[in-house]
Design a protein around this motif. Structure first.
Motif, PDB file in Angstrom:
ATOM      1  N   ALA A 118       0.827  -1.219   0.000  1.00 55.97           N
ATOM      2  CA  ALA A 118       0.000   0.000   0.000  1.00 55.97           C
ATOM      3  C   ALA A 118       0.855   1.260   0.000  1.00 55.97           C
ATOM      4  N   SER A 119       2.033   1.187   0.586  1.00 51.98           N
ATOM      5  CA  SER A 119       2.897   2.372   0.653  1.00 51.98           C
ATOM      6  C   SER A 119       3.431   2.775  -0.708  1.00 51.98           C
ATOM      7  N   MET A 120       3.357   1.869  -1.695  1.00 55.41           N
ATOM      8  CA  MET A 120       3.899   2.139  -3.018  1.00 55.41           C
ATOM      9  C   MET A 120       2.915   2.867  -3.935  1.00 55.41           C
ATOM     10  N   TRP A 121       1.635   2.862  -3.593  1.00 54.59           N
ATOM     11  CA  TRP A 121       0.615   3.318  -4.530  1.00 54.59           C
ATOM     12  C   TRP A 121       0.354   4.830  -4.572  1.00 54.59           C
ATOM     13  N   PRO A 122       0.426   5.579  -3.466  1.00 50.34           N
ATOM     14  CA  PRO A 122      -0.101   6.956  -3.495  1.00 50.34           C
ATOM     15  C   PRO A 122       0.406   7.832  -4.625  1.00 50.34           C
ATOM     16  N   THR A 123       1.708   7.841  -4.896  1.00 50.37           N
ATOM     17  CA  THR A 123       2.205   8.728  -5.951  1.00 50.37           C
ATOM     18  C   THR A 123       1.787   8.270  -7.343  1.00 50.37           C
ATOM     19  N   LEU A 124       1.457   6.988  -7.485  1.00 49.48           N
ATOM     20  CA  LEU A 124       1.081   6.456  -8.793  1.00 49.48           C
ATOM     21  C   LEU A 124      -0.385   6.716  -9.140  1.00 49.48           C
ATOM     22  N   VAL A 125      -1.196   7.005  -8.131  1.00 50.89           N
ATOM     23  CA  VAL A 125      -2.626   7.243  -8.376  1.00 50.89           C
ATOM     24  C   VAL A 125      -3.052   8.602  -7.824  1.00 50.89           C
ATOM     25  N   ASP A 126      -2.093   9.534  -7.765  1.00 55.58           N
ATOM     26  CA  ASP A 126      -2.443  10.847  -7.221  1.00 55.58           C
ATOM     27  C   ASP A 126      -3.327  11.647  -8.164  1.00 55.58           C
ATOM     28  N   GLU A 127      -3.421  11.205  -9.410  1.00 55.79           N
ATOM     29  CA  GLU A 127      -4.387  11.798 -10.327  1.00 55.79           C
ATOM     30  C   GLU A 127      -4.994  10.702 -11.197  1.00 55.79           C
ATOM     31  N   PRO A 128      -6.190  10.905 -11.701  1.00 51.65           N
ATOM     32  CA  PRO A 128      -6.841   9.855 -12.505  1.00 51.65           C
ATOM     33  C   PRO A 128      -6.129   9.656 -13.833  1.00 51.65           C
ATOM     34  N   PHE A 129      -5.947   8.393 -14.194  1.00 53.06           N
ATOM     35  CA  PHE A 129      -5.390   8.079 -15.512  1.00 53.06           C
ATOM     36  C   PHE A 129      -5.957   6.787 -16.069  1.00 53.06           C
ATOM     37  N   TYR A 130      -6.026   5.732 -15.210  1.00 50.11           N
ATOM     38  CA  TYR A 130      -6.479   4.431 -15.689  1.00 50.11           C
ATOM     39  C   TYR A 130      -7.212   3.740 -14.548  1.00 50.11           C
ATOM     40  N   ALA A 131      -8.512   3.536 -14.731  1.00 51.63           N
ATOM     41  CA  ALA A 131      -9.363   3.025 -13.650  1.00 51.63           C
ATOM     42  C   ALA A 131      -8.948   1.640 -13.184  1.00 51.63           C
ATOM     43  N   PHE A 132      -8.385   0.841 -14.066  1.00 48.11           N
ATOM     44  CA  PHE A 132      -7.963  -0.501 -13.688  1.00 48.11           C
ATOM     45  C   PHE A 132      -6.876  -0.442 -12.614  1.00 48.11           C
ATOM     46  N   ASN A 133      -5.964   0.528 -12.736  1.00 46.91           N
ATOM     47  CA  ASN A 133      -4.947   0.717 -11.703  1.00 46.91           C
ATOM     48  C   ASN A 133      -5.584   1.161 -10.389  1.00 46.91           C
ATOM     49  N   ASP A 134      -6.582   2.040 -10.477  1.00 46.72           N
ATOM     50  CA  ASP A 134      -7.253   2.526  -9.265  1.00 46.72           C
ATOM     51  C   ASP A 134      -7.809   1.366  -8.447  1.00 46.72           C
ATOM     52  N   MET A 135      -8.414   0.384  -9.127  1.00 47.25           N
ATOM     53  CA  MET A 135      -8.979  -0.757  -8.417  1.00 47.25           C
ATOM     54  C   MET A 135      -7.922  -1.454  -7.576  1.00 47.25           C
ATOM     55  N   HIS A 136      -6.737  -1.650  -8.136  1.00 43.26           N
ATOM     56  CA  HIS A 136      -5.709  -2.383  -7.417  1.00 43.26           C
ATOM     57  C   HIS A 136      -5.085  -1.541  -6.307  1.00 43.26           C
ATOM     58  N   ALA A 137      -5.060  -0.236  -6.490  1.00 44.84           N
ATOM     59  CA  ALA A 137      -4.620   0.629  -5.395  1.00 44.84           C
ATOM     60  C   ALA A 137      -5.597   0.534  -4.226  1.00 44.84           C
ATOM     61  N   VAL A 138      -6.889   0.544  -4.526  1.00 45.38           N
ATOM     62  CA  VAL A 138      -7.896   0.420  -3.470  1.00 45.38           C
ATOM     63  C   VAL A 138      -7.798  -0.936  -2.788  1.00 45.38           C
ATOM     64  N   MET A 139      -7.578  -2.009  -3.558  1.00 47.86           N
ATOM     65  CA  MET A 139      -7.342  -3.316  -2.945  1.00 47.86           C
ATOM     66  C   MET A 139      -6.232  -3.227  -1.903  1.00 47.86           C
ATOM     67  N   SER A 140      -5.141  -2.566  -2.293  1.00 45.40           N
ATOM     68  CA  SER A 140      -3.979  -2.481  -1.413  1.00 45.40           C
ATOM     69  C   SER A 140      -4.293  -1.684  -0.154  1.00 45.40           C
ATOM     70  N   PHE A 141      -4.999  -0.582  -0.309  1.00 42.93           N
ATOM     71  CA  PHE A 141      -5.356   0.219   0.863  1.00 42.93           C
ATOM     72  C   PHE A 141      -6.281  -0.563   1.793  1.00 42.93           C
ATOM     73  N   VAL A 142      -7.259  -1.245   1.219  1.00 44.37           N
ATOM     74  CA  VAL A 142      -8.191  -2.023   2.041  1.00 44.37           C
ATOM     75  C   VAL A 142      -7.445  -3.159   2.741  1.00 44.37           C
TER      76      VAL A 142
END
Length: 460
Positions: free
Chosen positions: A293-317
């Motif tokens: 989860a610590s790796m994701w914030p800078t990679l999803v700090d703005e919208p670009f690809y919803a598929f990536n967002d899903m996996h970032a949310v998985m990691s946070f959860v």
């Protein structure tokens, strides 16, 4: 002329590096960046070199790379006379610009037009194929390549790579017998065609042939795990086979050795997708989630690809960072509320990305009825935000587990029945049949289903 007989403008040294860059791209080797850079060093205004560089910056699906690609390509376009380009080069410039503007679908259509006129344009085929993957378009994954295939021949340097792409398209479109034959032929022609190997691996995954998949990957481990930036994803596939074989220790050993070291979005999402499958079975893996989860914030700090967002949310959860997951969702809600026209990711986020991300958070909060309400209506269009059937199965498994835990036994019966009748040799599917039987009080059916799962593992 390039190596495939297509006219292009530029210094001869730049063209030599470009030809090698295309070879590296088709092999998924990191050297594609160096060869592209060498082509542009030899001729900074080399049109196809600038086109390739822009494509590479966009296909990472990361916003920072996209920003840099936009700046470089804008500078290139400002220096050249667009009318002086060859027609195919102009067409590529337009396709790149559409992709830079966030319009995946228009870019894919423009690349298809290039392929219709120039079926031997390996770059148009490869990039169009990836765009079809990013948009979850199984028909185009198949037909974009199939429509060009007759213009390639056995003695072409990259014929095997084109076959490898076609095999993956066939698999995603459900033609498993044909995809296996074509994929095996592709790898026979080029043993290091990692995309062709990947297509065969997908075929076995979709048929539940996990034992054959493990043996196939074992016999070719040096071909797909070395000297390629695609090795992490193929190790993820190996881990899926291990999970199906009930070998969680092996899957976690692979995670720690390979997946945990990922840096890019494409690598991190594989790590999240593996851990999430364990999370659904109450195997929480908190330390691994925390690091991921610590790796994701800078990679999803703005919208670009919803598929990536899903996996970032998985990691946070998974890491228990529900507030961070909800913050990401809030930014995407604001994004779709004020959409930029023509940006494909807006609809992908609105129609699929947000419902899936909300469902993942609901699952983390153990609000299983909400998960069902969010996912069941979209389960037949999850492909719209990209990925493969194997990758999107994480969403389907989340829905299935939520139906079981929320007592929605009728829906669970439907979902389990669908899975078993498509892949009757999957132990996972029979274990879910056993779980459903237990929940409705049919202990005999539960025992029979568990025995069936155990027998399938032994047989494989």
């Amino acid at each position: 002329m390039d190596q495939h007989g297509l006219a292009l403008s530029g210094a001869s040294q730049a063209i030599r590096h470009y030809d090698q860059a295309i070879d590296e791209l088709l092999h998924f080797r990191i050297e594609v960046d160096a060869e592209t850079g060498a082509a542009l060093e030899a001729d900074p205004d080399f049109p196809m070199g600038n086109v390739l560089s822009a494509y590479l910056g966009l296909l990472t699906t990361e916003s920072a790379d996209a920003h840099q690609a936009r700046e470089r390509f804008a500078a290139f376009r400002g220096r050249i006379d667009h009318a002086a380009l060859l027609p195919r080069e102009r067409a590529h410039v337009e396709a790149v610009q559409a992709l830079l503007d966030g319009d995946f679908h228009t870019s894919g259509e423009l690349l298809q037009r290039i392929t219709e006129e120039h079926p031997r344009d390996a770059l148009a085929l490869a990039v169009g194929h990836q765009i079809d993957f990013f948009t979850g378009d199984a028909r185009s994954l198949r037909d974009r390549i199939g429509g060009a295939l007759n213009s390639w021949h056995d003695d072409d340097r990259h014929y095997g790579h084109v076959l490898g792409m076609y095999a993956f398209g066939l698999e995603e479109a459900g033609h498993y017998d044909r995809s296996e034959d074509v994929g095996l032929r592709a790898v026979e022609l080029n043993q290091r065609d990692v995309w062709g190997i990947h297509a065969v691996v997908h075929t076995y995954e979709m048929q539940g042939r996990f034992g054959e998949g493990l043996r196939y990957m074992d016999t070719r481990v040096d071909d797909w795990s070395k000297d390629t930036f695609f090795n992490v994803h193929n190790w993820w596939h190996y881990s899926l086979y291990a999970l199906e074989a009930a070998d969680v220790p092996r899957a976690l050993a692979i995670y720690d050795a390979v997946l945990a070291g990922g840096q890019s979005s494409m690598e991190l999402l594989d790590a999240a997708a593996l851990l999430w499958r364990l999370y659904l079975e109450d195997d929480v893996q908190h330390e691994r989630w925390t690091a991921l989860a610590s790796m994701w914030p800078t990679l999803v700090d703005e919208p670009f690809y919803a598929f990536n967002d899903m996996h970032a949310v998985m990691s946070f959860v998974g890491a228990g960072r529900i507030a961070d997951a909800e913050k990401l969702i809030a930014t995407r809600e604001a994004y779709v509320a004020s959409p930029v026209p023509g940006v494909s990711n807006v609809a992908m986020t609105s129609r699929v990305g947000l419902p899936v991300c909300r469902a993942l958070v609901a699952y983390g909060k153990r609000d299983y009825p909400a998960v069902v309400d969010l996912l069941y209506p979209i389960r037949h269009r999850v492909n719209e935000f990209g990925g493969s059937h194997a990758q999107r199965d994480a969403v389907q498994k989340t829905l299935l587990e939520a139906t079981l835990r929320s007592g929605r036994h009728d829906l669970a019966r439907v979902l389990v029945s669908e899975r078993i009748n498509v892949r009757p040799c999957s132990p996972f599917n029979w274990l879910k049949q056993a779980s459903l039987a237990e929940r409705i009080g049919d202990s005999a059916a539960a025992t029979a289903a568990r025995l069936r799962a155990e027998e399938l593992v032994r047989q494989a």
